[in-house]
Scaffold this motif. Structure first.
Motif, PDB file in Angstrom:
ATOM      1  N   THR A   1       2.025 -41.713  95.648  1.00  0.00           N
ATOM      2  CA  THR A   1       3.087 -41.046  95.002  1.00  0.00           C
ATOM      3  C   THR A   1       3.935 -42.718  94.865  1.00  0.00           C
ATOM      4  OG1 THR A   1       3.326 -39.146  96.959  1.00  0.00           O
ATOM      5  CG2 THR A   1       5.267 -40.066  95.815  1.00  0.00           C
TER       6      THR A   1
ATOM      7  N   ALA B   1       4.221 -37.378  90.822  1.00  0.00           N
ATOM      8  CA  ALA B   1       4.369 -38.042  91.985  1.00  0.00           C
ATOM      9  C   ALA B   1       5.232 -37.014  92.976  1.00  0.00           C
ATOM     10  CB  ALA B   1       5.869 -38.957  91.401  1.00  0.00           C
TER      11      ALA B   1
ATOM     12  N   LEU C   1       2.572 -35.136  94.456  1.00  0.00           N
ATOM     13  CA  LEU C   1       2.707 -35.526  95.690  1.00  0.00           C
ATOM     14  C   LEU C   1       3.237 -35.886  96.879  1.00  0.00           C
ATOM     15  CD1 LEU C   1       0.340 -38.075  94.162  1.00  0.00           C
ATOM     16  CD2 LEU C   1      -0.738 -37.411  94.903  1.00  0.00           C
ATOM     17  N   ALA C   2       4.709 -36.560  96.581  1.00  0.00           N
ATOM     18  CA  ALA C   2       5.531 -36.204  97.613  1.00  0.00           C
ATOM     19  C   ALA C   2       5.606 -35.394  98.847  1.00  0.00           C
ATOM     20  CB  ALA C   2       6.849 -36.596  96.321  1.00  0.00           C
TER      21      ALA C   2
ATOM     22  N   GLU D   1      11.776 -38.062  96.185  1.00  0.00           N
ATOM     23  CA  GLU D   1      11.324 -38.000  93.967  1.00  0.00           C
ATOM     24  C   GLU D   1      12.019 -37.459  93.597  1.00  0.00           C
ATOM     25  OE1 GLU D   1       9.163 -39.338  91.968  1.00  0.00           O
ATOM     26  OE2 GLU D   1       9.091 -40.247  93.812  1.00  0.00           O
TER      27      GLU D   1
END
Length: 719
Positions: free
Chosen positions: A268, A294, A297-298, A309
């Motif tokens: 991330t 990102a 994934l976060a 994020e």
């Protein structure tokens, strides 16, 4: 006859014995023998070879059965001594048998036991230092100092200085962190410490040193997590150096290792950093793709990381002026913030606080010119900031709310919120003074702690060296040299940190002084301008007052935008001068004409100038020179090159001159004018101290006869 002689001999012998008896016991003291035993209190085991002494001089020892016999008299004091127990004193009262019970002392621990106890104590001190690392820096350093006193090996020394570096790193004293990580590595080479050292060097602004440290690490000696951190640190350093291609390459290498090793958190982080690098390089399309990766994934990681994020992407959307998406993301993140805040405390320094997000949503609506939606979010930000005692966000929110009301044409509300803004600025000024003083005390304590540790290490080195001197005389000169070098290093370190502290304190004082002077100038300027509006209204010239107020609002925005800066681009200052001079001419058309000439060869983008530096000189020229002139005057403002790295700004009027103006002023006007000029002089003096004589100001008479006029020449150096 023989019988008579025998009787005389016996009589003489008896007399001699009696005389001898008188000499040996002149006071006829009764001596007697006393018997006794010495045994251990709890086990009742007899103790042999115990020394028994009498104050009169008799002496005896116990046998294998712990018994003794000694000649004493009443009142004598027996002294019972042995290495295994404390000495016992016993006073003789009669001839009864004596029984002495003693408690044997503990057996002296072996050297191996002592080493184990010392190692355990060392580890306890290190654990305590790490426990208090984020809570109490002073206490944590105290435990480190105690651990250093117990340190006996190079491994322990390395641990001590690594923990000390961690303390300074957490409290953002990166130069001290670098110093202690280097000492730790001098004792034992350790890849984790090298990675920490490189990060501290980067945060301290030493980018080349950070790269050198990272490149000195053998990649093959790193485990997977360390290898990801190594690539990430390379990318961070390249990013700080604006080498975006290299940073993207390093982050991508880190992602490859993180994917293979399934290190999700780093996947991330690295995708987000790749996105930031692309954004900084101007490749917004690529940046958006990595930001989306990102975020995905976060969201699979945890709610807090997803919130962070979203806010990062919202900042990106703000810079790319996609305000609608920014607002949507921040509203989503705001819901997550409230959930996270219910589980943990978010300090005001955090970029994720509710007051900051409400402020940024309000700002985005403002930039979209959607004033109706901007106002409630800014008001909510002020409310949250008040509850959290976050004066910085509160100040910014009031200022932005002033801009919103001003743009919306609600000048009454704008004035009201501006007054609230001023009150918060004053409170923040006091708070910052206190914080600067506290930071100075904190830095001083850390420096003193570091000096004590350095001194302790020097003393320890000296003690060890002195012990070695008894065995190795040839090393005496080396010890003296090392001691002198250590002392010199200690003095240099202390001197360096004292110099740094004094420099920081001086800079802080200068910044506070500049802020104070600027805060004095803005109300003065606003007051004069509002007086002009008032004069138009008094003349029932409503249309002219409205026109003047509209231009004044534009000028006010420019002044407020620049009020927090030490320097602004010259081009901005020229625009500000044009607006201000236009307003003054608007009011005094019959008194003067003016021109503002900027030579074509002047590179206005290459120069920086303090905001509102020239305005007071123009104000003086109009109000104290041209206004009192009998015929129509002229104001001439010119900007021209003086040399390759210098420009000359001249403000010239053909008014009545300084001397006649001074004679016409009232006492109050003289005081106010003197205060304004002194304010400018102080600003120029402080800025020249901070930026090495960047500005010079000369004031002279323009003509020698008639209306002498005044010329102000400001010389400005290029950065």
């Amino acid at each position: 006859m023989k019988l008579t002689r025998l009787l005389l001999l016996l009589l003489a012998l008896y007399s001699g014995l009696a005389a001898f008896s008188q000499e040996s016991n002149p006071d006829n003291i009764d001596y007697f023998y006393v018997r006794g035993s010495v045994k251990e209190q709890f086990s009742s085991n007899p103790i042999s070879n115990v020394t028994i002494e009498v104050n009169g001089g008799a002496y005896s020892t116990t046998g294998s059965d712990g018994t003794f016999r000694i000649r004493v008299k009443k009142g004598d004091q027996l002294v019972v001594k042995h290495p295994d127990f404390e000495t016992v004193f016993y006073t003789i009262k009669n001839n009864e048998r004596i029984s002495v019970e003693v408690t044997a002392q503990q057996v002296k621990p072996s050297s191996n036991q002592l080493r184990k106890e010392s190692a355990q104590l060392f580890r306890n001190y290190i654990d305590s230092a790490e426990t208090y690392l984020k809570k109490d820096a002073e206490r944590s350093i105290l435990f480190v100092t105690q651990a250093l006193e117990k340190s006996n090996t190079v491994n322990q020394n390395a641990d001590v200085y690594e923990v000390l570096g961690d303390i300074y790193y957490y409290w953002k004293q990166f130069d001290l962190a670098v110093y202690n990580y280097l000492i730790s590595l001098q004792n034992i080479s350790n890849n984790d410490v090298r990675l920490k050292l490189a990060k501290s060097q980067r945060l301290n602004g030493n980018f080349q040193e950070s790269l050198s440290t990272l490149k000195s690490i053998n990649e093959k000696s790193l485990d997977n997590y360390q290898l990801v951190v190594w690539h990430e640190s390379l990318g961070d350093t390249y990013f700080e150096m604006n080498l975006y291609e290299q940073s993207i390459r390093a982050f991508n290498n880190g992602v490859a290792v993180a994917n293979a090793a399934k290190i999700k958190a780093k996947q991330t982080d690295l995708n987000s950093k790749i996105a930031k690098s692309y954004a900084a390089a101007g490749n917004l399309k690529q940046a958006e793709g990595f930001f989306n990766s990102a975020l995905n994934l976060a969201e699979n990681e945890n709610p807090k990381r997803a919130m962070e994020e979203k806010i990062t992407i919202a900042d990106f959307k703000n810079k790319s002026q996609d305000y609608s998406k920014e607002i949507a993301l921040r509203k989503e993140a705001l819901k997550d913030v409230l959930v996270v805040k219910s589980d943990s405390v978010l300090p005001n320094e955090s970029p994720f606080t509710p007051q900051k997000q409400n402020y940024k949503i309000g700002n985005a609506y403002f930039l979209k010119q959607d004033y109706k939606n901007a106002i409630p979010f800014l008001e909510k930000s002020i409310e949250e900031a008040t509850l959290s005692e976050d004066l910085i966000v509160k100040k910014d929110a009031y200022k932005k709310l002033t801009d919103v009301y001003e743009d919306a044409g609600n000048y009454a509300k704008a004035l009201e919120t501006y007054k609230s803004y001023k009150d918060v600025v004053d409170a923040l000024y006091i708070l910052k003074e206190q914080e600067i003083a506290q930071a100075a005390r904190f830095n001083r304590k850390l420096i003193e702690s570091q000096s004590r540790i350095t001194s302790l290490e020097t003393d320890r080195a000296l003690s060890l060296s002195n012990l070695e001197l008894t065995f190795e005389r040839n090393k005496r000169q080396q010890v003296i040299i090392y001691s002198l070098i250590s002392g010199l290093i200690l003095l240099l370190i202390t001197g360096y940190f004292m110099f740094k502290y004094i420099k920081q304190q001086r800079l802080a004082n200068n910044l506070l002084a500049l802020k104070s002077l600027r805060s004095q100038m803005n109300p003065h300027f606003i007051f004069n301008a509002l007086n002009s509006v008032n004069s138009f209204i008094a003349l029932n010239d409503e249309r002219t007052a409205n026109r003047y107020l509209s231009d004044f609002a534009l000028l006010m925005r420019a002044v407020l935008e620049n009020s927090e800066e030490d320097f602004i681009p010259l081009e901005k200052e020229i625009n500000l001068l044009k607006m201000y001079t236009k307003l003054e001419h608007f009011r005094f058309k019959e008194k003067f004409d003016y021109q503002i000439i900027v030579d074509e060869d002047v590179d206005v983008e290459a120069y920086q100038i303090p905001p509102m530096l020239l305005q007071p000189y123009i104000e003086n020229a109009v109000w104290h020179g041209l206004r009192y002139k009998e015929d129509k005057g002229f104001l001439d403002i010119k900007i021209a090159n003086k040399s390759i790295n210098e420009i000359m700004i001249s403000v010239t009027d053909d008014g009545i001159g300084r001397q006649r103006s001074k004679e016409l002023k009232t006492a109050n006007q003289k005081k106010q004018n003197s205060k304004g000029m002194n304010n400018i002089k102080k600003r120029v003096s402080i800025l020249n101290q901070m930026y090495k004589d960047k500005i010079s100001v000369d004031i002279e008479d323009f003509n020698s006869e008639g209306d002498t006029g005044t010329r102000v020449i400001v010389t400005l150096k290029k950065d």
